[in-house]
Design a protein around this motif. Structure first.
Motif, PDB file in Angstrom:
ATOM      1  N   ARG A 187      -5.466  -7.664  -0.634  1.00 26.87           N
ATOM      2  CA  ARG A 187      -5.341  -6.821   0.557  1.00 26.87           C
ATOM      3  C   ARG A 187      -4.203  -7.320   1.459  1.00 26.87           C
ATOM      4  NH1 ARG A 187     -10.121  -5.168   4.942  1.00 26.87           N
ATOM      5  NH2 ARG A 187      -8.825  -3.662   6.101  1.00 26.87           N
ATOM      6  N   GLY A 188      -3.387  -6.379   1.921  1.00 20.45           N
ATOM      7  CA  GLY A 188      -2.264  -6.703   2.792  1.00 20.45           C
ATOM      8  C   GLY A 188      -0.942  -6.838   2.063  1.00 20.45           C
ATOM      9  N   ARG A 189      -1.000  -7.070   0.765  1.00 22.22           N
ATOM     10  CA  ARG A 189       0.214  -7.164  -0.030  1.00 22.22           C
ATOM     11  C   ARG A 189       0.584  -5.783  -0.569  1.00 22.22           C
ATOM     12  NH1 ARG A 189      -0.728 -12.402  -3.815  1.00 22.22           N
ATOM     13  NH2 ARG A 189       1.454 -11.998  -4.361  1.00 22.22           N
ATOM     14  N   PRO A 190       1.768  -5.622  -1.143  1.00 27.94           N
ATOM     15  CA  PRO A 190       2.167  -4.298  -1.638  1.00 27.94           C
ATOM     16  C   PRO A 190       1.245  -3.805  -2.752  1.00 27.94           C
ATOM     17  CG  PRO A 190       4.063  -5.780  -1.482  1.00 27.94           C
ATOM     18  CD  PRO A 190       2.848  -6.621  -1.281  1.00 27.94           C
ATOM     19  N   ASN A 191       1.027  -2.515  -2.779  1.00 28.87           N
ATOM     20  CA  ASN A 191       0.188  -1.900  -3.797  1.00 28.87           C
ATOM     21  C   ASN A 191       1.058  -1.074  -4.745  1.00 28.87           C
ATOM     22  OD1 ASN A 191      -2.151  -1.269  -5.142  1.00 28.87           O
ATOM     23  ND2 ASN A 191      -2.901   0.183  -3.614  1.00 28.87           N
ATOM     24  N   ALA A 192       0.584  -0.885  -5.967  1.00 29.67           N
ATOM     25  CA  ALA A 192       1.326  -0.156  -6.982  1.00 29.67           C
ATOM     26  C   ALA A 192       0.363   0.289  -8.064  1.00 29.67           C
ATOM     27  CB  ALA A 192       2.425  -1.041  -7.582  1.00 29.67           C
ATOM     28  N   PRO A 193       0.745   1.266  -8.874  1.00 24.45           N
ATOM     29  CA  PRO A 193      -0.157   1.762  -9.924  1.00 24.45           C
ATOM     30  C   PRO A 193      -0.663   0.684 -10.869  1.00 24.45           C
ATOM     31  CG  PRO A 193       1.613   3.328  -9.589  1.00 24.45           C
ATOM     32  CD  PRO A 193       1.946   2.128  -8.743  1.00 24.45           C
ATOM     33  N   TYR A 194       0.095  -0.391 -11.080  1.00 23.34           N
ATOM     34  CA  TYR A 194      -0.374  -1.420 -12.013  1.00 23.34           C
ATOM     35  C   TYR A 194      -1.599  -2.165 -11.498  1.00 23.34           C
ATOM     36  CZ  TYR A 194       1.842  -5.371  -9.428  1.00 23.34           C
ATOM     37  OH  TYR A 194       2.188  -6.318  -8.496  1.00 23.34           O
ATOM     38  N   LEU A 195      -1.986  -1.938 -10.236  1.00 19.30           N
ATOM     39  CA  LEU A 195      -3.177  -2.586  -9.693  1.00 19.30           C
ATOM     40  C   LEU A 195      -4.425  -1.705  -9.788  1.00 19.30           C
ATOM     41  CD1 LEU A 195      -1.594  -4.362  -6.602  1.00 19.30           C
ATOM     42  CD2 LEU A 195      -2.329  -5.405  -8.751  1.00 19.30           C
ATOM     43  N   VAL A 196      -4.304  -0.518 -10.349  1.00 22.90           N
ATOM     44  CA  VAL A 196      -5.476   0.342 -10.551  1.00 22.90           C
ATOM     45  C   VAL A 196      -6.619  -0.374 -11.274  1.00 22.90           C
ATOM     46  CG1 VAL A 196      -6.293   2.328 -11.893  1.00 22.90           C
ATOM     47  CG2 VAL A 196      -4.349   2.586 -10.368  1.00 22.90           C
ATOM     48  N   PRO A 197      -6.333  -1.188 -12.313  1.00 22.57           N
ATOM     49  CA  PRO A 197      -7.453  -1.841 -12.998  1.00 22.57           C
ATOM     50  C   PRO A 197      -8.344  -2.675 -12.090  1.00 22.57           C
ATOM     51  CG  PRO A 197      -5.491  -1.984 -14.352  1.00 22.57           C
ATOM     52  CD  PRO A 197      -5.054  -1.439 -13.019  1.00 22.57           C
ATOM     53  N   VAL A 198      -7.795  -3.240 -11.014  1.00 26.03           N
ATOM     54  CA  VAL A 198      -8.612  -4.028 -10.087  1.00 26.03           C
ATOM     55  C   VAL A 198      -9.685  -3.135  -9.469  1.00 26.03           C
ATOM     56  CG1 VAL A 198      -8.602  -5.425  -7.993  1.00 26.03           C
ATOM     57  CG2 VAL A 198      -6.674  -5.571  -9.593  1.00 26.03           C
ATOM     58  N   THR A 199      -9.283  -1.966  -9.004  1.00 20.67           N
ATOM     59  CA  THR A 199     -10.221  -1.040  -8.383  1.00 20.67           C
ATOM     60  C   THR A 199     -11.190  -0.453  -9.401  1.00 20.67           C
ATOM     61  OG1 THR A 199      -8.556  -0.506  -6.710  1.00 20.67           O
ATOM     62  CG2 THR A 199     -10.400   1.023  -6.937  1.00 20.67           C
ATOM     63  N   VAL A 200     -10.699  -0.135 -10.588  1.00 16.43           N
ATOM     64  CA  VAL A 200     -11.564   0.437 -11.627  1.00 16.43           C
ATOM     65  C   VAL A 200     -12.664  -0.544 -12.006  1.00 16.43           C
ATOM     66  CG1 VAL A 200     -11.642   1.173 -14.038  1.00 16.43           C
ATOM     67  CG2 VAL A 200      -9.831   2.009 -12.535  1.00 16.43           C
ATOM     68  N   ARG A 201     -12.324  -1.797 -12.204  1.00 16.80           N
ATOM     69  CA  ARG A 201     -13.342  -2.798 -12.572  1.00 16.80           C
ATOM     70  C   ARG A 201     -14.368  -2.962 -11.449  1.00 16.80           C
ATOM     71  NH1 ARG A 201      -8.859  -5.238 -15.466  1.00 16.80           N
ATOM     72  NH2 ARG A 201      -9.456  -5.361 -17.674  1.00 16.80           N
ATOM     73  N   PHE A 202     -13.902  -2.955 -10.210  1.00 17.55           N
ATOM     74  CA  PHE A 202     -14.824  -3.059  -9.076  1.00 17.55           C
ATOM     75  C   PHE A 202     -15.781  -1.867  -9.063  1.00 17.55           C
ATOM     76  CE2 PHE A 202     -16.158  -2.152  -4.781  1.00 17.55           C
ATOM     77  CZ  PHE A 202     -16.514  -3.391  -4.281  1.00 17.55           C
ATOM     78  N   MET A 203     -15.255  -0.671  -9.241  1.00 16.82           N
ATOM     79  CA  MET A 203     -16.086   0.530  -9.206  1.00 16.82           C
ATOM     80  C   MET A 203     -17.104   0.523 -10.333  1.00 16.82           C
ATOM     81  SD  MET A 203     -13.011   3.220  -8.326  1.00 16.82           S
ATOM     82  CE  MET A 203     -13.983   4.713  -8.545  1.00 16.82           C
ATOM     83  N   ALA A 204     -16.685   0.145 -11.536  1.00 20.51           N
ATOM     84  CA  ALA A 204     -17.616   0.101 -12.667  1.00 20.51           C
ATOM     85  C   ALA A 204     -18.747  -0.885 -12.398  1.00 20.51           C
ATOM     86  CB  ALA A 204     -16.869  -0.265 -13.942  1.00 20.51           C
ATOM     87  N   ALA A 205     -18.394  -2.032 -11.818  1.00 19.31           N
ATOM     88  CA  ALA A 205     -19.418  -3.034 -11.503  1.00 19.31           C
ATOM     89  C   ALA A 205     -20.379  -2.511 -10.439  1.00 19.31           C
ATOM     90  CB  ALA A 205     -18.757  -4.323 -11.041  1.00 19.31           C
TER      91      ALA A 205
END
Length: 296
Positions: A252-270
């Motif tokens: 959080r606070g650093r630049p975001n980009a499409p390559y970081l989608v897996p972080v959110t996907v794994r969180f949501m699945a959990a």
């Protein structure tokens, strides 16, 4: 920027007071590929600006095989349409953002701007009208009328062109839902970066709308988003970055980009207690159901 060469358009996000603006390390790749349903890749960010090609290459390397690039004014919408026409891993959404609508109205250019969106919407790889909607947080009350007029015009464009619609809704939940009821929602309506609670999520899902969750679902103060996620049917869930904004925990606070989608996907699945690969299959199917094939 000339009308005939939108590729030259670029915006730069301010680095002032943001602390660490290095690009986060790439996460572990997903075994089953997914898509980023909403990003603003025309905005340069970070300690090292990334080209569109590099953004897409990084995304593919971790299993994010396509991006829906969203516009918010004439220039960024033209750039979005250009990016989609130029790159097989990009589809475009075009619109006048609700926070931009009052300025266009004041300048006597809102009708002109909507006409540009109408023209762009006819392009084959423009698959959505967005982001449009209502924002009662950043716009003063004297700008609300322009927001409503713009939102309703965009709804009409989505219907006219048979496109999906991406909604920006900030502090305007009831007004957005009421407008969709009154005017009639497009067949495929997406609440981009969903910001409501579980009650609103139930209403949206019952009406056949899609809820797109961004990195802020991982934030500690965002229990309302996790509650909303928990009650949303799997077939109505999408995932996005809203890059370069809303970077997920732990970045959080650093630049975001499409390559970081897996972080959110794994969180949501959990959070949902579902199998990661099966969840990715569903997310990908939902994306194609809304926007069509990236190969088409």
């Amino acid at each position: 920027m000339s009308d005939t060469d939108p590729s030259n358009y670029v915006r730069t996000r301010s680095q002032d007071g943001r602390g660490d603006v290095r690009w986060p390390a790439a996460p572990e790749p997903l075994a089953v590929p997914v898509y980023d349903n909403h990003a603003h890749l025309e905005i340069e960010d970070g300690d090292e600006p990334l080209t569109l090609d590099v953004q897409l290459e990084r995304a593919v390397d971790v299993g994010v095989i396509g991006v829906v690039q969203a516009g918010g004014d004439i220039e960024s919408s033209r750039w979005s349409a250009w990016a989609a026409a130029s790159h097989p891993r990009v589809l475009a959404a075009v619109a006048i953002h609700p926070n931009e609508a009052p300025a266009y109205e004041e300048a006597g250019r809102l009708d002109e701007a909507i006409a540009v969106i109408d023209e762009l919407a006819a392009q084959p790889r423009v698959r959505a009208i967005g982001e449009t909607g209502l924002d009662f947080f950043r716009t003063e009350k004297d700008g609300f009328a322009a927001q409503f007029r713009s939102f309703e015009a965009h709804i009409d464009l989505a219907k006219k062109h048979g496109l999906a619609m991406q909604i920006h809704d900030r502090d305007a939940h009831d007004a957005v839902l009421d407008t969709l009821d009154r005017v009639g929602a497009p067949d495929r309506t997406v609440f981009h970066c969903f910001s409501g609670d579980d009650a609103m999520a139930r209403i949206a899902a019952e009406r056949g709308y899609y809820l797109s969750f961004a990195g802020n679902v991982t934030f500690k103060n965002a229990q309302n988003l996790r509650d909303a996620l928990a009650v949303t049917p799997l077939e109505r869930i999408l995932v996005e970055t809203d890059a370069p904004f809303l970077t997920p925990i732990p970045h959080r606070g650093r630049p975001n980009a499409p390559y970081l989608v897996p972080v959110t996907v794994r969180f949501m699945a959990a959070e949902l207690g579902v199998d990661l690969d099966a969840f990715c299959v569903q997310l990908a199917a939902n994306t194609v159901a809304v926007y069509g094939s990236f190969e088409g």
